[in-house]
Design a protein around this motif. Sequence first.
Motif, PDB file in Angstrom:
ATOM      1  N   ALA A  67       0.832  -1.202   0.000  1.00 14.33           N
ATOM      2  CA  ALA A  67       0.000   0.000   0.000  1.00 14.33           C
ATOM      3  C   ALA A  67       0.870   1.257   0.000  1.00 14.33           C
ATOM      4  O   ALA A  67       0.602   2.225  -0.727  1.00 14.33           O
ATOM      5  N   ILE A  68       1.924   1.238   0.799  1.00 17.90           N
ATOM      6  CA  ILE A  68       2.853   2.375   0.876  1.00 17.90           C
ATOM      7  C   ILE A  68       3.557   2.582  -0.464  1.00 17.90           C
ATOM      8  O   ILE A  68       3.667   3.704  -0.968  1.00 17.90           O
ATOM      9  N   LEU A  69       4.036   1.472  -1.069  1.00 18.04           N
ATOM     10  CA  LEU A  69       4.748   1.567  -2.343  1.00 18.04           C
ATOM     11  C   LEU A  69       3.821   2.017  -3.466  1.00 18.04           C
ATOM     12  O   LEU A  69       4.204   2.836  -4.307  1.00 18.04           O
ATOM     13  N   LYS A  70       2.611   1.488  -3.486  1.00 22.99           N
ATOM     14  CA  LYS A  70       1.663   1.817  -4.549  1.00 22.99           C
ATOM     15  C   LYS A  70       1.324   3.309  -4.541  1.00 22.99           C
ATOM     16  O   LYS A  70       1.216   3.947  -5.605  1.00 22.99           O
ATOM     17  N   GLU A  71       1.166   3.852  -3.358  1.00 23.21           N
ATOM     18  CA  GLU A  71       0.792   5.265  -3.233  1.00 23.21           C
ATOM     19  C   GLU A  71       2.003   6.191  -3.198  1.00 23.21           C
ATOM     20  O   GLU A  71       1.851   7.410  -3.089  1.00 23.21           O
ATOM     21  N   LYS A  72       3.221   5.615  -3.270  1.00 18.88           N
ATOM     22  CA  LYS A  72       4.472   6.384  -3.281  1.00 18.88           C
ATOM     23  C   LYS A  72       4.519   7.399  -2.145  1.00 18.88           C
ATOM     24  O   LYS A  72       4.743   8.600  -2.348  1.00 18.88           O
ATOM     25  N   ARG A  73       4.280   6.898  -0.945  1.00 20.71           N
ATOM     26  CA  ARG A  73       4.320   7.765   0.233  1.00 20.71           C
ATOM     27  C   ARG A  73       5.232   7.143   1.278  1.00 20.71           C
ATOM     28  O   ARG A  73       5.734   6.031   1.119  1.00 20.71           O
ATOM     29  N   PHE A  74       5.459   7.885   2.332  1.00 17.65           N
ATOM     30  CA  PHE A  74       6.321   7.416   3.411  1.00 17.65           C
ATOM     31  C   PHE A  74       5.474   6.754   4.493  1.00 17.65           C
ATOM     32  O   PHE A  74       4.478   7.331   4.930  1.00 17.65           O
ATOM     33  N   GLY A  75       5.885   5.564   4.926  1.00 14.60           N
ATOM     34  CA  GLY A  75       5.030   4.769   5.794  1.00 14.60           C
ATOM     35  C   GLY A  75       5.553   4.457   7.177  1.00 14.60           C
ATOM     36  O   GLY A  75       4.838   3.870   7.987  1.00 14.60           O
ATOM     37  N   PHE A  76       6.807   4.852   7.478  1.00 13.44           N
ATOM     38  CA  PHE A  76       7.376   4.451   8.763  1.00 13.44           C
ATOM     39  C   PHE A  76       6.583   5.012   9.943  1.00 13.44           C
ATOM     40  O   PHE A  76       6.341   4.309  10.928  1.00 13.44           O
ATOM     41  N   GLU A  77       6.185   6.267   9.857  1.00 15.04           N
ATOM     42  CA  GLU A  77       5.429   6.870  10.956  1.00 15.04           C
ATOM     43  C   GLU A  77       4.095   6.160  11.156  1.00 15.04           C
ATOM     44  O   GLU A  77       3.647   5.971  12.294  1.00 15.04           O
ATOM     45  N   GLU A  78       3.449   5.763  10.060  1.00 12.99           N
ATOM     46  CA  GLU A  78       2.176   5.048  10.155  1.00 12.99           C
ATOM     47  C   GLU A  78       2.365   3.699  10.848  1.00 12.99           C
ATOM     48  O   GLU A  78       1.563   3.303  11.710  1.00 12.99           O
ATOM     49  N   VAL A  79       3.455   2.996  10.493  1.00 13.15           N
ATOM     50  CA  VAL A  79       3.749   1.707  11.119  1.00 13.15           C
ATOM     51  C   VAL A  79       4.103   1.894  12.590  1.00 13.15           C
ATOM     52  O   VAL A  79       3.716   1.086  13.448  1.00 13.15           O
ATOM     53  N   ALA A  80       4.824   2.971  12.906  1.00  7.60           N
ATOM     54  CA  ALA A  80       5.156   3.253  14.309  1.00  7.60           C
ATOM     55  C   ALA A  80       3.880   3.480  15.120  1.00  7.60           C
ATOM     56  O   ALA A  80       3.738   2.972  16.241  1.00  7.60           O
ATOM     57  N   TYR A  81       2.949   4.226  14.562  1.00  7.34           N
ATOM     58  CA  TYR A  81       1.659   4.470  15.231  1.00  7.34           C
ATOM     59  C   TYR A  81       0.941   3.148  15.471  1.00  7.34           C
ATOM     60  O   TYR A  81       0.413   2.894  16.564  1.00  7.34           O
ATOM     61  N   LEU A  82       0.918   2.299  14.444  1.00 14.51           N
ATOM     62  CA  LEU A  82       0.250   0.997  14.549  1.00 14.51           C
ATOM     63  C   LEU A  82       0.876   0.137  15.647  1.00 14.51           C
ATOM     64  O   LEU A  82       0.158  -0.428  16.485  1.00 14.51           O
ATOM     65  N   LEU A  83       2.202   0.040  15.657  1.00 14.37           N
ATOM     66  CA  LEU A  83       2.877  -0.826  16.627  1.00 14.37           C
ATOM     67  C   LEU A  83       2.737  -0.301  18.052  1.00 14.37           C
ATOM     68  O   LEU A  83       2.609  -1.076  18.996  1.00 14.37           O
ATOM     69  N   LEU A  84       2.744   0.998  18.214  1.00 18.19           N
ATOM     70  CA  LEU A  84       2.618   1.581  19.555  1.00 18.19           C
ATOM     71  C   LEU A  84       1.195   1.491  20.087  1.00 18.19           C
ATOM     72  O   LEU A  84       0.983   1.230  21.272  1.00 18.19           O
ATOM     73  N   SER A  85       0.202   1.703  19.215  1.00 13.63           N
ATOM     74  CA  SER A  85      -1.174   1.817  19.688  1.00 13.63           C
ATOM     75  C   SER A  85      -2.012   0.565  19.482  1.00 13.63           C
ATOM     76  O   SER A  85      -3.020   0.356  20.164  1.00 13.63           O
ATOM     77  N   GLY A  86      -1.628  -0.261  18.503  1.00 19.06           N
ATOM     78  CA  GLY A  86      -2.415  -1.451  18.194  1.00 19.06           C
ATOM     79  C   GLY A  86      -3.417  -1.248  17.078  1.00 19.06           C
ATOM     80  O   GLY A  86      -4.145  -2.166  16.716  1.00 19.06           O
TER      81      GLY A  86
END
Length: 447
Positions: free
Chosen positions: A83-102
């Motif tokens: 999804a990140i690659l397809k939309e050519k955006r940066f995803g690390f912050e989104e993954v960090a949010y997911l891992l921290l919050s669930g």
Amino acid sequence: MKKEYLIYKLSEDLKEATRIENELFKKFDVKRGLRNEDGTGVLVGLTKIGNVVGYERIPGGGLKPIPGKLFYRGYDLEDLAHAILKEKRFGFEEVAYLLLSGRLPDREELASFRELINDNMPLEQKTKMNIIELEGNNIMNILARSVLEMYRFDPNADDTSRDNLMRQSIDLISKFPTIIAYAFNMLRHATHGRSLHIRHPQENLSLAENFLYMLKKDYTELDARTLDLLLVLQAEHGGGNNSTFTVRVTSSTGTDTYSAIAAGIGSLKGPLHGGANIQVTDMFHHLQENIRDWTNVDEIDTYFTRMLNKEVYNKTGLIYGIGHAVYTISDPRAILLKELARDLAREKGKEREFAFLELLEERAIEVFGRVKNNGKTVSSNVDFYSGFVYEMIGLPQEIFTPLFAMARIVGWCAHRNEELNFEGKRIIRPAYKNVLEEVAYIPIKKR
């Protein structure tokens, strides 16, 4: 007695004192390295953060190799990355949010989280000066000391309440890129006489972009997106990997966040854990120099056979980047990274090198199976391509392992927070079986 001789004598005593016969491990059913006989890890805890899948258990015993899967909070990493690659955006912050919050953030939450990360990137002035004064050639050590330094400036450093743990987690995730970039620029200045540049993080840049800006200023969009993907792929890998388990063990004592994370950094620094991508890179350079025809399968197979037989290269009998403790048929991280590595090689004019690395991957797996003939299914792991990618982006080997820490700090914080917040938490304390018989005390005059 001379001090040098005393040290030698103590070392010789240690040699005998640490000798434990291998058969005793079987006799007492001790799981060396917390590993079962089939190589799988001993189950020591429960988690809702990450899941690493590389095999299925067959009813009645045995393991069945399957394509590897990695899940972040139940989400397939491949789905997140694609999804990140397809939309050519940066995803690390989104993954960090997911891992921290669930859970995955919505647009507004993600925008606020990115802003929070950027706001926390700058370092205390005393921490900056501390990095400048910490002359040394190992950035992992500087990173660990800088994390411990952060304890000084935290008015609630020992508070393990949920709110405070989350605040500290965000602060650490934000500051790791800045510490590593500053530390490398200091190292380059001190060892190579280069100009010392301290660039401040910029607003409206992703964490990956800010890191490249602070480190070397000039980078392409594909450089930044590839680094971002690497951070996503290495952010979490279950509770059993050595550094994450170290953080959980340390956290279970109730110690402060900075001490627990510094312990994780020390674990990751070990060459059997975080330094693997450097070993793959060194091996690749060696093969570039010693394989005359990069397209000749027979020549490559012969050389790999000699490597496995401990005849050439560093004579360890290893092919670095091949095999994993859990993954069997494939490492999903390696597959995802390979997609961007091909694009990056095209941009950097490294297509020939990429084709060679791809052929090495294929032949290494084939030769390993034929030479070892142990029925074990192996694949390349994420380290097989990560070092090559780092070099194409223009990143030096000194920061390969620190970059791993820059990603994994997210997983470390998520697991620390889980360790300290589930009900019935207990200090982690496994047992060791003593195999030395009791001896009578000998007075010093009779020794």
